[in-house]
Design a protein around this motif. Structure first.
Motif, PDB file in Angstrom:
ATOM      1  N   ARG A  80       0.823  -1.201   0.000  1.00  0.00           N
ATOM      2  CA  ARG A  80       0.000   0.000   0.000  1.00  0.00           C
ATOM      3  C   ARG A  80       0.866   1.265   0.000  1.00  0.00           C
ATOM      4  NH1 ARG A  80      -4.558  -0.010   4.407  1.00  0.00           N
ATOM      5  NH2 ARG A  80      -2.830   0.542   5.802  1.00  0.00           N
ATOM      6  N   GLU A 120      -7.806  -6.049   1.476  1.00  0.00           N
ATOM      7  CA  GLU A 120      -7.376  -5.108   2.514  1.00  0.00           C
ATOM      8  C   GLU A 120      -6.264  -5.691   3.378  1.00  0.00           C
ATOM      9  OE1 GLU A 120     -10.876  -3.797   4.593  1.00  0.00           O
ATOM     10  OE2 GLU A 120     -11.696  -2.762   2.841  1.00  0.00           O
ATOM     11  N   ARG A 196     -11.024  -8.962   3.876  1.00  0.00           N
ATOM     12  CA  ARG A 196     -12.308  -8.528   3.315  1.00  0.00           C
ATOM     13  C   ARG A 196     -12.593  -9.357   2.078  1.00  0.00           C
ATOM     14  NH1 ARG A 196     -14.517  -4.969  -0.451  1.00  0.00           N
ATOM     15  NH2 ARG A 196     -16.394  -3.876   0.250  1.00  0.00           N
ATOM     16  N   TYR A 214     -16.118 -10.514   6.195  1.00  0.00           N
ATOM     17  CA  TYR A 214     -14.716 -10.650   6.586  1.00  0.00           C
ATOM     18  C   TYR A 214     -14.416 -12.085   6.999  1.00  0.00           C
ATOM     19  CZ  TYR A 214     -14.394  -5.550   6.661  1.00  0.00           C
ATOM     20  OH  TYR A 214     -14.396  -4.235   6.297  1.00  0.00           O
TER      21      TYR A 214
END
Length: 344
Positions: A80, A120, A196, A214
């Motif tokens: 990220r 995620e 996720r 989740y």
């Protein structure tokens, strides 16, 4: 065929033997996290190239680092942060695009990159983590060919281990809370990362799957909670005895090819047409038809597989079509596929 003839054919006609006697199990790819190719085409080029306009701005104090140190810094950034750095300016885009490991991952390991971002989990792994998984073909559990990436660990696994090994157990946070009697808030703080889930098929029957929002990696969560004595051995045994929901493990994995540094060849794994043919003739249960091999592994298997050798003989050295099973002709998938290679 005699053993001498088989070995001679393997050495001389390896590519043709692979074409005639093996196939890629596309159904294994379709039941895990998967991107539609047309969704990726618009961004694929931008991920692999810098802007045509030459950069004018610099990188401030980072620009003073030698190229070797800059590369080391980029390799240690989690995915990220790496993409955030790419967006700083054109200079950052040039520097990040030039990183060898990133170039290989963005070209061949795009499903892994996108899978981590969509799940995620991209803040947990570096470009180097994905690169190391890309250049090996071994399942970390059994040592066989691993054609999948388990998103919770960014490590390789094979389809069989993903289905059967206790290491890959996952479950929704709500189920974990119910079984351990830990409050949702405390569980969220202590259990480790949550994945996720994203829309997908997630079963061989193509029936709608119940998809929790989740998932928790059970092994990691139990280790963490046991270490702080939040749960005991009885609770862990209770968790392990819980019946899993079909397909939830598939929601935590994605297809991930292997790239050989020796010859730049990309491998996605192949299965044996002969084993499928033998299964249909003998009408007995067998795991051989579901085995996935690397190129080298399949050629070794071919030297022992009588049914595959019969297909090769029937093909007259790869010059004639063979009467292969319907399942192998459709690459393990019977229903009609759309133009993008996914179910219509």
């Amino acid at each position: 065929m005699s053993s001498v003839d088989v070995l001679a054919d393997i050495e001389k006609h390896a590519d043709a033997i692979l074409r005639v006697c093996s196939y890629h199990r596309r159904d294994f790819d379709l039941v895990v996290v998967r991107s539609r190719p047309h969704d990726m085409r618009p961004v694929q080029a931008s991920l692999q190239t810098a802007f045509e306009t030459l950069p004018t701005a610099e990188l401030g104090i980072l620009g003073r680092l030698p190229a070797e140190l800059m590369s080391m810094v980029l390799r240690e950034l989690h995915v990220r942060s790496f993409f955030r750095f790419r967006q700083v300016n054109r200079r950052a885009r040039v520097v990040s695009t030039g990183l060898w490991e990133y170039g290989l991952v963005s070209k061949h390991g795009l499903e892994g990159l996108r899978g981590l971002l969509r799940a995620e989990l991209a803040h947990l792994f570096t470009i180097d983590d994905l690169y190391r998984s890309l250049i090996t073909d071994k399942c970390l559990t059994c040592g066989g060919f691993g054609g999948l990436l388990f998103l919770f660990t960014a490590g390789r696994c094979c389809f069989d281990c993903l289905q059967s090994s206790a290491h890959y157990r996952v479950l929704p946070p709500s189920a974990f809370t119910k079984l351990t009697h830990i409050s949702p808030g405390r569980l969220k703080r202590l259990s480790g990362p949550t994945l996720r889930t994203v829309p997908g098929i997630y079963n061989m029957m193509e029936t709608p799957a119940r998809r929790p929002r989740y998932l928790i990696f059970e092994e990691k969560a139990t280790q963490t909670l046991q270490a702080i004595r939040a749960i005991g051995e009885d609770t862990i045994q209770h968790l392990r005895s819980r019946r899993e929901q079909l397909g939830q493990r598939f929601m935590a994995a994605t297809a991930y090819p292997c790239c050989s540094l020796n010859n730049a060849k990309l491998e996605r794994g192949v299965s044996c047409k002969g084993c499928q043919a033998g299964l249909e003739v003998l009408r007995c249960d067998s795991d051989d038809r579901d085995r996935v091999f690397s190129t080298r592994g399949f050629l070794s298997h071919f030297s022992q597989c009588v049914e595959a050798q019969q297909l090769w003989t029937e093909s007259e050295g790869g010059t004639r079509p063979v009467n292969e099973p319907e399942l192998t002709r459709h690459c393990g998938y019977f229903n009609e596929l759309g133009p993008d290679g996914l179910p219509a």
